[in-house]
Scaffold this active site. Structure first.
Site, PDB file in Angstrom:
ATOM      1  N   SER A 101     -15.441  -9.236   4.921  1.00  0.00           N
ATOM      2  CA  SER A 101     -14.458  -8.183   4.651  1.00  0.00           C
ATOM      3  C   SER A 101     -14.631  -7.071   5.675  1.00  0.00           C
ATOM      4  O   SER A 101     -15.741  -6.555   5.845  1.00  0.00           O
ATOM      5  CB  SER A 101     -14.650  -7.619   3.242  1.00  0.00           C
ATOM      6  OG  SER A 101     -13.805  -6.500   3.085  1.00  0.00           O
TER       7      SER A 101
ATOM      8  N   LYS B 180      -0.856  -2.230  -9.167  1.00  0.00           N
ATOM      9  CA  LYS B 180      -2.059  -2.027  -8.336  1.00  0.00           C
ATOM     10  C   LYS B 180      -1.697  -1.350  -7.016  1.00  0.00           C
ATOM     11  O   LYS B 180      -2.417  -0.482  -6.536  1.00  0.00           O
ATOM     12  CB  LYS B 180      -2.748  -3.375  -8.085  1.00  0.00           C
ATOM     13  CG  LYS B 180      -4.087  -3.237  -7.371  1.00  0.00           C
ATOM     14  CD  LYS B 180      -4.809  -4.573  -7.286  1.00  0.00           C
ATOM     15  CE  LYS B 180      -6.255  -4.419  -6.834  1.00  0.00           C
ATOM     16  NZ  LYS B 180      -6.435  -4.166  -5.419  1.00  0.00           N
TER      17      LYS B 180
ATOM     18  N   ASP C 152      -3.001 -10.137   3.762  1.00  0.00           N
ATOM     19  CA  ASP C 152      -2.197  -9.756   2.593  1.00  0.00           C
ATOM     20  C   ASP C 152      -0.769 -10.298   2.647  1.00  0.00           C
ATOM     21  O   ASP C 152      -0.034 -10.237   1.662  1.00  0.00           O
ATOM     22  CB  ASP C 152      -2.174  -8.222   2.443  1.00  0.00           C
ATOM     23  CG  ASP C 152      -3.562  -7.670   2.137  1.00  0.00           C
ATOM     24  OD1 ASP C 152      -4.495  -8.471   1.926  1.00  0.00           O
ATOM     25  OD2 ASP C 152      -3.720  -6.434   2.114  1.00  0.00           O
TER      26      ASP C 152
END
Ligand SMILES: O=C(O)C1=C[C@@H](OP(=O)(O)O)[C@@H](O)[C@H](O)C1
Ligand SMILES: C=C(OP(=O)(O)O)C(=O)O
Length: 418
Positions: free
Chosen positions: A158, A399, A300
Site C-alpha cells: 500500500s 464511505k 480504485d
C-alpha cells in the site's frame, strides 16, 4: 438499504464532489501546521469525517460552517487519544505514524474489514524505530513514540504506508529516509502527499529508491485551500457517458496529481468520445473495443472499468491487479461476482481480471459487498442492463460519495428504495 434501478441512460452535467484523497491530506497538514487554515470542502463523506474525528482526538479543533472548514492545529492533551479509523484505510495508514510521533500512548480501533487489511510492514518498520504495539491487529495501544532514521518498506502493498511515514517525518527529531524494498505502486498517491506537504512548506526529496525528509522542517499554514474535485468518483459518471449518452463532469482539475485522472485516457483507449475542457470532461459513447490495462497505478478504477469492459467488443484484461484483493473487499472476487450477478462474463486470475464484452448485461440482483466502489459500479451497470438492477446494502456509497444516488437521479437515473 436495498435499491432497485430501472435501466435508463444517464445524461447531463454533474459537479465532481470534493476529493477524498486530497481532503485527507490537506486536513492532516492543516492540523500539523503552525496556525489555523481555512479549507473549502464542498461535501464530506464518512472517510473524510473519520480523518477529521481522528485529528480532533489528537487535539485539533475543526469547525464546519457550510462548505468552510476552519482547522486549528493540534494542541496535545494529557489524555490517551482514541482514534477510530472506521473502515478508512487511508485514515488508518496515514494517522498511525503521525499519532505515534505525537503521543507517548494512543489507542487505535477500526471497523469492518479494516483491521484485517495489511498493516504488518508498516507496523514492523515502526517497531524498528522504537514504537511498541499491544497487539498485531487493531484494536491496539501504540506506545513509546517514533524515531527518525532509515525506514525500509515495500512499495507494492500500500502506498499509504509511505504517505503516512512522509507526513510523520517532520515531527521527528532526525532526518528521515524511506527506502523502498520493492517497486512503488499507486505512486501518484505519494506524489499527492508530497504536493500537500510542499503546499505547507515541507520539502521532500525524491531519491532513486525512496524519499528523504530533512529534519527541522515545520508545517506552515497556507492561505485558504480548496479541495479539488474527486477523479476517482467522477470516473463513475464519465464511464456512464462512455456506455450511454453524453455526460459532463465539472469542477475537475486537469493538472491534478490524482492518478485516477487517467480515466480520460483509458476511456479514449476504449474508443469513447472524450472532450477535455478547462475544468470539465465530456464523454459520450462510440463503438467500444477491449483493451489491456495495467491497473496497478489506478486500482480504485477497476470496478467501474469492468462495467465499461462488459460493453466493449472483445476481452479486456486488467493486469497487475494483486493489490485489488486488499481493499474494502477483495475486489478481484467482488468485481467478478458483480459482473456475473448482472449476467456478464468475467474470469479471475491470481493477479488479473478478464472481462468479456457482452454488449448488454442482463441485470438482476447484486450486492455492494460493503464496498462503495462496487455499489456505484453496479448502479452504472444498470444503464446497459436489460432488466432492473437490485443492489443490496447500497448505502455503502456513503464511505466516499454520500450523494451518489442523488447525482445519479439528477442525470435521469430511476431508483426505488425497496
Ligand atoms: O492514499 C490514498 O489516498 C489512497 C491510496 C490507494 O491505496 P493503495 O496505496 O493501498 O493502493 C487507493 O486505493 C486508496 O483509495 C486511496
Ligand atoms: C481503497 C479505498 O480507500 P481506503 O484504502 O482509504 O479504505 C477506496 O476508496 O477505494
Amino acid at each position: 438499504m436495498d435499491i432497485s434501478i430501472k435501466p435508463n441512460y444517464l445524461s447531463g452535467e454533474v459537479d465532481a464532489i470534493s476529493s477524498k484523497s486530497h481532503g485527507h491530506r490537506i486536513l492532516i497538514c492543516a492540523a500539523l501546521a503552525d496556525k489555523a487554515t481555512n479549507i473549502v470542502l464542498e461535501k464530506t463523506s464518512i472517510d473524510i469525517d473519520t480523518t477529521m474525528n481522528c485529528l480532533r482526538a489528537l487535539g485539533a479543533k475543526i469547525e464546519k460552517d457550510g462548505t468552510n472548514i476552519k482547522v486549528t492545529p493540534i494542541e496535545k492533551t494529557n489524555s490517551v487519544p482514541l482514534l477510530d479509523c472506521m473502515e478508512s484505510g487511508t485514515t488508518y495508514r496515514l494517522m498511525l505514524p503521525i499519532a505515534a510521533a505525537l503521543y507517548r500512548e494512543v489507542d487505535f480501533t477500526g471497523r469492518g474489514r479494516l483491521p484485517e487489511r495489511p498493516m504488518s510492514d508498516l507496523i514492523n518498520a515502526m517497531k524498528e524505530h522504537g514504537t511498541t504495539f499491544s497487539k498485531e491487529k487493531m484494536p491496539f495501544t501504540v506506545k513509546n513514540g517514533l524515531k527518525g532514521g532509515v525506514f525500509e518498506i515495500p512499495g507494492d502493498v500500500s502506498s499509504q504506508y509511505i504517505s503516512g511515514l512522509l507526513f510523520a517525518a517532520p515531527l521527528l527529531n532526525e532526518d528521515v529516509e524511506i527506502r523502498l524494498t520493492t517497486k512503488l505502486e499507486s505512486g501518484n498517491y505519494v506524489e499527492m502527499t508530497i504536493d500537500a506537504m510542499e503546499q505547507f512548506g515541507v520539502v521532500v526529496e525524491r531519491l532513486e529508491n525512496g524519499f528523504f525528509v530533512k529534519k527541522g522542517q515545520k508545517y506552515i499554514s497556507t492561505s485558504d485551500v480548496t479541495i479539488e474535485g474527486d477523479w476517482s468518483n467522477a470516473a463513475f459518471f464519465l464511464a456512464a457517458g462512455a456506455i450511454g449518452k453524453e455526460v459532463v463532469v465539472r469542477k475537475l482539475n486537469m493538472n491534478s496529481t490524482q492518478g485516477d485522472k487517467e480515466i480520460v485516457k483509458v476511456l479514449k483507449d476504449f474508443g469513447a468520445k472524450v472532450e477535455v475542457g478547462k475544468d470539465y470532461v465530456k464523454v459520450s459513447s462510440s463503438k467500444l473495443k477491449a483493451i489491456t490495462l495495467d491497473i496497478s497505478e489506478i486500482p480504485d478504477s477497476l470496478p467501474i472499468l469492468s462495467i465499461v469492459a462488459s460493453c466493449a467488443e472483445g476481452k479486456t484484461e486488467f493486469i497487475n491487479a494483486k493489490r485489488l484483493r486488499l481493499k474494502e473487499s477483495d475486489r478481484l472476487v467482488t468485481t467478478r461476482k458483480m459482473i456475473e450477478n448482472l449476467g456478464g462474463k468475467a474470469i479471475e486470475g491470481p493477479e488479473s481480471l478478464t472481462v468479456e464484452g457482452v454488449g448488454k448485461l442482463k441485470g438482476g440482483t447484486t450486492e455492494s459487498f460493503n464496498d462503495h466502489r462496487l455499489a456505484m459500479a453496479s448502479a452504472i451497470g444498470s444503464i446497459i442492463s436489460e432488466n432492473n438492477v437490485t443492489i443490496k446494502d447500497a448505502e455503502a456509497v456513503n464511505k466516499s460519495y454520500p450523494k451518489f444516488y442523488e447525482d445519479f437521479k439528477s442525470l435521469g437515473g430511476k431508483i426505488d428504495v425497496i
